[in-house]
Design a protein around this motif. Sequence first.
Motif, PDB file in Angstrom:
ATOM      1  N   PRO A  66      -9.453  -1.895   1.373  1.00 56.16           N
ATOM      2  CA  PRO A  66      -8.463  -1.550   0.153  1.00 56.16           C
ATOM      3  C   PRO A  66      -9.256  -0.573   0.049  1.00 56.16           C
ATOM      4  CG  PRO A  66      -8.436  -3.393  -0.474  1.00 56.16           C
ATOM      5  CD  PRO A  66      -9.471  -3.821   0.697  1.00 56.16           C
ATOM      6  N   PHE A  67     -10.356  -0.144  -0.238  1.00 53.05           N
ATOM      7  CA  PHE A  67     -11.301   0.993  -1.897  1.00 53.05           C
ATOM      8  C   PHE A  67     -12.114   1.658  -0.712  1.00 53.05           C
ATOM      9  CE2 PHE A  67     -10.071  -3.447  -3.790  1.00 53.05           C
ATOM     10  CZ  PHE A  67      -8.599  -3.046  -4.724  1.00 53.05           C
ATOM     11  N   ARG A  95     -19.208 -11.083  -7.681  1.00 54.76           N
ATOM     12  CA  ARG A  95     -18.917 -10.253  -8.989  1.00 54.76           C
ATOM     13  C   ARG A  95     -18.967 -10.980 -10.176  1.00 54.76           C
ATOM     14  NH1 ARG A  95     -14.092  -8.838 -12.574  1.00 54.76           N
ATOM     15  NH2 ARG A  95     -15.276  -7.015 -13.435  1.00 54.76           N
ATOM     16  N   ASN A 114     -14.199  -3.423  -5.291  1.00 55.74           N
ATOM     17  CA  ASN A 114     -13.687  -4.064  -6.779  1.00 55.74           C
ATOM     18  C   ASN A 114     -13.539  -5.429  -7.053  1.00 55.74           C
ATOM     19  OD1 ASN A 114     -13.137  -1.741  -8.402  1.00 55.74           O
ATOM     20  ND2 ASN A 114     -11.117  -1.296  -6.374  1.00 55.74           N
ATOM     21  N   CYS A 126     -12.381  -7.577  -3.864  1.00 57.42           N
ATOM     22  CA  CYS A 126     -11.148  -8.391  -3.844  1.00 57.42           C
ATOM     23  C   CYS A 126     -11.055  -9.461  -2.889  1.00 57.42           C
ATOM     24  CB  CYS A 126      -9.811  -7.024  -3.064  1.00 57.42           C
ATOM     25  SG  CYS A 126      -9.942  -6.802  -1.417  1.00 57.42           S
ATOM     26  N   ARG A 127     -12.503  -9.138  -2.315  1.00 56.12           N
ATOM     27  CA  ARG A 127     -13.068 -10.279  -1.141  1.00 56.12           C
ATOM     28  C   ARG A 127     -12.324 -10.509   0.633  1.00 56.12           C
ATOM     29  NH1 ARG A 127     -14.359 -15.219  -4.459  1.00 56.12           N
ATOM     30  NH2 ARG A 127     -15.083 -16.148  -2.528  1.00 56.12           N
ATOM     31  N   LEU A 128     -11.364  -9.257   0.733  1.00 51.86           N
ATOM     32  CA  LEU A 128     -10.383  -9.286   1.989  1.00 51.86           C
ATOM     33  C   LEU A 128     -11.231  -9.132   2.761  1.00 51.86           C
ATOM     34  CD1 LEU A 128      -7.213  -7.415   1.306  1.00 51.86           C
ATOM     35  CD2 LEU A 128      -6.775  -9.768   1.292  1.00 51.86           C
ATOM     36  N   ARG A 167     -13.354  -0.577 -12.045  1.00 51.74           N
ATOM     37  CA  ARG A 167     -11.955  -1.055 -11.591  1.00 51.74           C
ATOM     38  C   ARG A 167     -11.538  -2.697 -11.434  1.00 51.74           C
ATOM     39  NH1 ARG A 167      -7.527   2.692 -10.736  1.00 51.74           N
ATOM     40  NH2 ARG A 167      -7.891   4.043 -12.058  1.00 51.74           N
ATOM     41  N   THR A 168     -11.132  -3.756 -11.445  1.00 54.04           N
ATOM     42  CA  THR A 168     -11.646  -5.457 -10.744  1.00 54.04           C
ATOM     43  C   THR A 168     -10.056  -5.477 -10.319  1.00 54.04           C
ATOM     44  OG1 THR A 168     -11.474  -5.842 -12.609  1.00 54.04           O
ATOM     45  CG2 THR A 168     -13.128  -5.631 -12.507  1.00 54.04           C
ATOM     46  N   THR A 169     -10.105  -6.300 -10.020  1.00 55.40           N
ATOM     47  CA  THR A 169      -8.938  -6.914  -8.348  1.00 55.40           C
ATOM     48  C   THR A 169      -9.258  -8.242  -8.265  1.00 55.40           C
ATOM     49  OG1 THR A 169      -7.692  -6.633  -7.091  1.00 55.40           O
ATOM     50  CG2 THR A 169      -9.723  -6.752  -6.545  1.00 55.40           C
ATOM     51  N   CYS A 170      -8.020  -9.145  -8.286  1.00 57.28           N
ATOM     52  CA  CYS A 170      -8.074 -10.633  -7.745  1.00 57.28           C
ATOM     53  C   CYS A 170      -8.234 -10.565  -7.170  1.00 57.28           C
ATOM     54  CB  CYS A 170      -6.353 -11.085  -8.320  1.00 57.28           C
ATOM     55  SG  CYS A 170      -6.029 -10.974 -10.678  1.00 57.28           S
ATOM     56  N   TYR A 171      -8.475 -11.724  -6.621  1.00 55.56           N
ATOM     57  CA  TYR A 171      -8.457 -12.033  -5.015  1.00 55.56           C
ATOM     58  C   TYR A 171      -7.843 -11.788  -3.900  1.00 55.56           C
ATOM     59  CZ  TYR A 171     -10.866 -15.225  -2.100  1.00 55.56           C
ATOM     60  OH  TYR A 171     -10.715 -16.530  -0.112  1.00 55.56           O
ATOM     61  N   GLY A 172      -8.355 -11.031  -3.498  1.00 55.13           N
ATOM     62  CA  GLY A 172      -7.803 -10.621  -1.707  1.00 55.13           C
ATOM     63  C   GLY A 172      -6.138  -9.637  -2.327  1.00 55.13           C
ATOM     64  N   CYS A 173      -6.454  -8.895  -3.472  1.00 58.63           N
ATOM     65  CA  CYS A 173      -5.462  -7.951  -3.976  1.00 58.63           C
ATOM     66  C   CYS A 173      -5.495  -6.738  -3.826  1.00 58.63           C
ATOM     67  CB  CYS A 173      -5.666  -8.443  -5.411  1.00 58.63           C
ATOM     68  SG  CYS A 173      -3.784  -7.459  -5.705  1.00 58.63           S
ATOM     69  N   PRO A 174      -4.507  -5.399  -2.658  1.00 55.78           N
ATOM     70  CA  PRO A 174      -4.926  -3.934  -2.398  1.00 55.78           C
ATOM     71  C   PRO A 174      -4.896  -3.357  -4.321  1.00 55.78           C
ATOM     72  CG  PRO A 174      -3.113  -5.034  -1.875  1.00 55.78           C
ATOM     73  CD  PRO A 174      -3.837  -6.706  -2.219  1.00 55.78           C
ATOM     74  N   THR A 175      -4.847  -4.110  -5.170  1.00 55.64           N
ATOM     75  CA  THR A 175      -4.135  -2.959  -5.721  1.00 55.64           C
ATOM     76  C   THR A 175      -4.830  -2.560  -7.114  1.00 55.64           C
ATOM     77  OG1 THR A 175      -1.878  -4.144  -5.560  1.00 55.64           O
ATOM     78  CG2 THR A 175      -1.992  -2.827  -7.992  1.00 55.64           C
ATOM     79  N   ALA A 176      -5.989  -3.552  -7.654  1.00 59.41           N
ATOM     80  CA  ALA A 176      -6.889  -3.203  -8.164  1.00 59.41           C
ATOM     81  C   ALA A 176      -6.196  -2.829 -10.036  1.00 59.41           C
ATOM     82  CB  ALA A 176      -7.765  -2.450  -8.141  1.00 59.41           C
ATOM     83  N   LYS A 191       0.584  -1.219  -0.259  1.00 56.84           N
ATOM     84  CA  LYS A 191       0.054   0.283   0.342  1.00 56.84           C
ATOM     85  C   LYS A 191       0.873   1.406   0.089  1.00 56.84           C
ATOM     86  CE  LYS A 191      -3.877  -1.362   2.146  1.00 56.84           C
ATOM     87  NZ  LYS A 191      -5.231  -1.599   2.983  1.00 56.84           N
ATOM     88  N   LEU A 231     -12.483 -12.943   3.976  1.00 59.37           N
ATOM     89  CA  LEU A 231     -11.203 -13.000   5.133  1.00 59.37           C
ATOM     90  C   LEU A 231     -10.739 -13.138   6.663  1.00 59.37           C
ATOM     91  CD1 LEU A 231      -8.746 -13.391   1.947  1.00 59.37           C
ATOM     92  CD2 LEU A 231     -10.006 -15.183   2.550  1.00 59.37           C
TER      93      LEU A 231
END
Lengths: 641, 98
Positions: free
Chosen positions: B92-93, B61, B33, B35-37, A280-289, A222, B40
């Motif tokens: 995060p968003f 999603r 977005n 992420c599903r954090l 925006r979309t992001t992968c599983y568990g990722c804060p980056t998007a 981050k 978790l």
Amino acid sequence: MGRIVQVDLTRGTCVDLPPEPYAAWLGGRGLGSAVVAAQVPRAADALAPENVIVLAAGPLAGTPVPGASRISVVTKHAQSGGISYSTAGGHFAPELRLAGVDALVISGQAAAPCYIAVADGRVEVRDAAHLWGCTTWAAEERLQAEWGDRAQVLAIGPAGERLSRVACLITAGAHAAGWGGSGAVFGSKRLKAVVARGSGELAPAHPARFMAAVERLTWKVKSSEAIATLRRVGTHGGAGVGGWSGRVPTSVRNLQSEHWAGEKAARIRESAYRGAEIGRTTCYGCPTACMHFYEWPEPGPYQGLRAEGMHANSVRGFGSNWDMDDPGAVLQVHALCNSLGLDTDGVSAAVAWAMECWERGILTAADTGGIDLSWGNAGSAIAVVRQIGAREGFGALLADGVAAAARQLGRGSEAYAMQVKGVGINEQGMRSHRAWALGILTSTRGGGHLSGSPQVENRQISREVGELLFGLPEAGVPGSYTGKGRLVAWVESLKAVTDALGVCYFNGGWYEVALMDLGEWAELYEAMTGLPSSREALTRAGRRIVNLEKAFNTLHAGFTRHDDQGPDRIYDLPNPDGPYAGERLDRGQLGRMLDEYYAAHGWDPRTSWPTRPTLEGLDLAELADALAAAGRLGGGGEVAE
Amino acid sequence: MRRREQAGSAGTEPARVGPARVGPPRVAAAACNGCRLCELACSFRLHGSFQPDQAGIRVVRDHIQNQVQVKFVRGCDGCAGEAAPHCARVCPFGALHQ
């Protein structure tokens, strides 16, 4: 390690493999390469039933480790005959693990179209008659209608069904395991898709340690400026066409040059798409998007077109490499590749070759069925991509990739096929960035910058940081050849570890120097799995993976030093203009980089082959025996320090 | 004590009234977005492991339509008694607010 299940599509059986022999390979790409090397016969073609394709999650998938979402796809390469590995993000790998399976090993050939369902520990082969012919998007929609909206799907499109050797696997709409013709391998097995659905549990062996390490890493991600830029503009706005304030090199007109006219670059640079971004979309568990979702707003043929995940390679591959500056058309080709299940690099290289052959009069309207392949002709480009996906018309010539197309056509067209080890490339910086180019040339999967090409060279890290990280002040100096062979060998091992852990290269050290500390990854691995690890152990694991893949290539494809050289034009045709005007790769200097690179790996500099001392030092003596039996074991082999 | 509205309520954060929150956080669905954090973090708090299906929050999603749904299930109490809900802490968003 979780379950490894082998699905034999010829017999219709699903059998567990003992996981213990594979623990040393970590998971993901490491495990996949080990299984492919152990099971695939030398004589087997990639599209024969004897080939296997492994889908392997990493040991951190399904946890909040940022970017630990990637599924590795490993198989014999349908273009090179060597190894192929790819990783795709999205949500598939976590779902597979929550379904109780870490890796699927798929072999044989089904009698009729099928798909594999992995649901809460059960692995079944099911009829896919209703899915055959579907795009990747339609297949995902139908399977989610059957298995629930949390089910994750990895599917081929029509291109894979028609055995295009540039066909790929797609998950979550836009995440591709693109390399190696993996879509054709699925198609050859009559396998349309794998669907995963799991309601299980993933428990760290040491929860408090694990969460502390996750928090540290998340904080680093981050607070990274590089990753913040990635979030804002994607790789498109970074290393893509028009990036770095116009200084980014880019493949132009089939790699004839690496600088594109400013007004063309301006039409398709990232900022030109901002009005089209709807999310925006992001992968599983990722804060980056880093994935941008576009809906094309402008009236005309592309109005309303929706597509996501257009990164630098798509823009370079369909933009500058085809001299096509219509932003809607670039998005359209990107969307077509995802829905038809085509690898964007493979398609870019094949069509760019055809356009150059057209320019030179090697191909004419009589060959193309009347399609005008002039540079930048958007309508023609889109028509040809559709034909590739359907393996029909002129597209049938291109459907197996650029090297096969040039072989089939002849007429001197081979000189215009931009390929390494038979694999089409869509690359940049090959004339100006020494380590970047070397990493593309030596990649075990046959080209591509996601093996040993150091991002630190693009980022132009300072001499101090280069010294600190690699003992190499020149690491961030693109034009310097000094120490770059050693640097590439090191990055290859780092990237192998990242892929084996199933971590995205953006969050895993390849991209951001602050995340390059393997000690941190060892802590995460140990806290999650309970298995002992260390910086040294991971470094060794990475070297073992690279050596295994190199041995596979030597044995199966017979590659030598000659195959690490790439196309002539990066040496013979200097950049005519732009920030890197006059730059080209020097053959003598490349030779010295290769010498240093082979020495760093402990391989024979004459042949490039692995040697017995190196393989035995990595507990891979059986590979040395196999290479010796084939007469392809390298001589010498002291690892240079 | 004030129960927060959920499902995309906008506007400024009202001043804290009373000693503790209960109930799920507010959702700004457009910021999510996928992420599903949050799933978790929630399942780790409840079970000490990662079991998204056992979390009190559920994110789905649609990759094709680019739509995200966020729902609260299993009697989410908004991590009552803690400074902030775990899901909101890790988002995060900025899609979840206490």
